[in-house]
Design a protein around this motif. Structure first.
Motif, PDB file in Angstrom:
ATOM      1  N   ARG A 122      13.180   7.676 -35.065  1.00 43.61           N
ATOM      2  CA  ARG A 122      14.397   8.107 -36.046  1.00 43.61           C
ATOM      3  C   ARG A 122      15.012   9.323 -35.875  1.00 43.61           C
ATOM      4  N   TYR A 180      20.129  16.338 -43.801  1.00 42.99           N
ATOM      5  CA  TYR A 180      21.228  15.894 -43.065  1.00 42.99           C
ATOM      6  C   TYR A 180      20.805  14.300 -42.864  1.00 42.99           C
ATOM      7  N   ARG A 181      22.050  13.459 -43.229  1.00 42.90           N
ATOM      8  CA  ARG A 181      21.807  12.069 -43.266  1.00 42.90           C
ATOM      9  C   ARG A 181      22.909  11.623 -42.322  1.00 42.90           C
ATOM     10  N   CYS A 182      22.477  10.226 -41.600  1.00 46.67           N
ATOM     11  CA  CYS A 182      23.472   9.397 -40.907  1.00 46.67           C
ATOM     12  C   CYS A 182      22.718   8.193 -40.916  1.00 46.67           C
ATOM     13  N   ARG A 183      23.403   7.074 -40.262  1.00 47.68           N
ATOM     14  CA  ARG A 183      22.919   5.893 -40.387  1.00 47.68           C
ATOM     15  C   ARG A 183      21.530   5.665 -39.954  1.00 47.68           C
ATOM     16  N   PHE A 184      20.946   6.609 -39.085  1.00 45.28           N
ATOM     17  CA  PHE A 184      19.800   6.354 -38.401  1.00 45.28           C
ATOM     18  C   PHE A 184      18.308   6.977 -39.288  1.00 45.28           C
ATOM     19  N   GLY A 185      18.853   7.756 -40.218  1.00 39.35           N
ATOM     20  CA  GLY A 185      17.771   8.476 -40.877  1.00 39.35           C
ATOM     21  C   GLY A 185      18.214   9.734 -41.572  1.00 39.35           C
ATOM     22  N   GLU A 186      17.277  10.514 -41.659  1.00 41.62           N
ATOM     23  CA  GLU A 186      17.520  11.999 -42.576  1.00 41.62           C
ATOM     24  C   GLU A 186      16.699  12.961 -41.606  1.00 41.62           C
ATOM     25  N   LYS A 227      16.879   9.879 -32.870  1.00 40.55           N
ATOM     26  CA  LYS A 227      18.376   9.371 -32.972  1.00 40.55           C
ATOM     27  C   LYS A 227      19.219  10.152 -33.970  1.00 40.55           C
ATOM     28  N   THR A 228      18.540  10.568 -35.227  1.00 40.91           N
ATOM     29  CA  THR A 228      19.518  11.260 -36.062  1.00 40.91           C
ATOM     30  C   THR A 228      19.708  12.723 -35.470  1.00 40.91           C
ATOM     31  N   CYS A 266      22.812  12.154 -33.401  1.00 43.20           N
ATOM     32  CA  CYS A 266      24.093  12.024 -34.127  1.00 43.20           C
ATOM     33  C   CYS A 266      24.525  13.323 -34.609  1.00 43.20           C
ATOM     34  N   TYR A 267      23.661  14.173 -35.220  1.00 43.81           N
ATOM     35  CA  TYR A 267      24.089  15.473 -35.647  1.00 43.81           C
ATOM     36  C   TYR A 267      24.729  16.325 -34.320  1.00 43.81           C
TER      37      TYR A 267
END
Length: 116
Positions: A73, A29-35, A76-77, A80-81
């Motif tokens: 990180r 899973y990826r978003c702007r904060f990381g994986e 934060k990711t 987001c999820y």
């Protein structure tokens, strides 16, 4: 380790989680904060799993590579999820240490729940 090795390690961890009764929700899973390598659920708890593959511990244990900066990180990711999927449930962060001899032998897995 190569990206191919990392993918193999993540597949080993995913297989282990399924055998232990987890439901896999996401892979890489990826978003702007990381994986986040794996997102799984057991019961009501959503688990964010960092997978670390090693052929030896010459440079330390795999869990030691999950530094405070990396943990931040991942947090934060994970937020987001949870937001994207509108989830309001218990969560935890786990580390799956995958040990391999590098010669295609069987992997040994150490699974650390609530690693941080």
């Amino acid at each position: 380790m190569s990206r191919q090795s990392g993918t193999w390690g993540e597949a080993q961890a995913a297989s282990y989680l399924r055998r232990c009764g987890y439901e896999l929700l996401a892979h890489s899973y990826r978003c702007r904060f990381g994986e986040i390598d794996l997102v799984a659920r057991k019961g009501r708890t959503v688990c964010f799993v960092e997978v670390k593959l090693r052929s030896n511990v010459q440079y330390g244990l795999p869990r030691e590579a999950v530094t405070p900066r990396k943990q931040e990180r991942l947090r934060k990711t994970a937020l987001c999820y949870l937001s994207e999927h509108e989830l309001d449930c218990p969560t935890r962060f786990d580390v799956a240490e995958i040990y391999t001899d590098g010669a295609g032998g069987p992997a040994r897995i150490e699974y650390l729940e609530n690693a941080f």
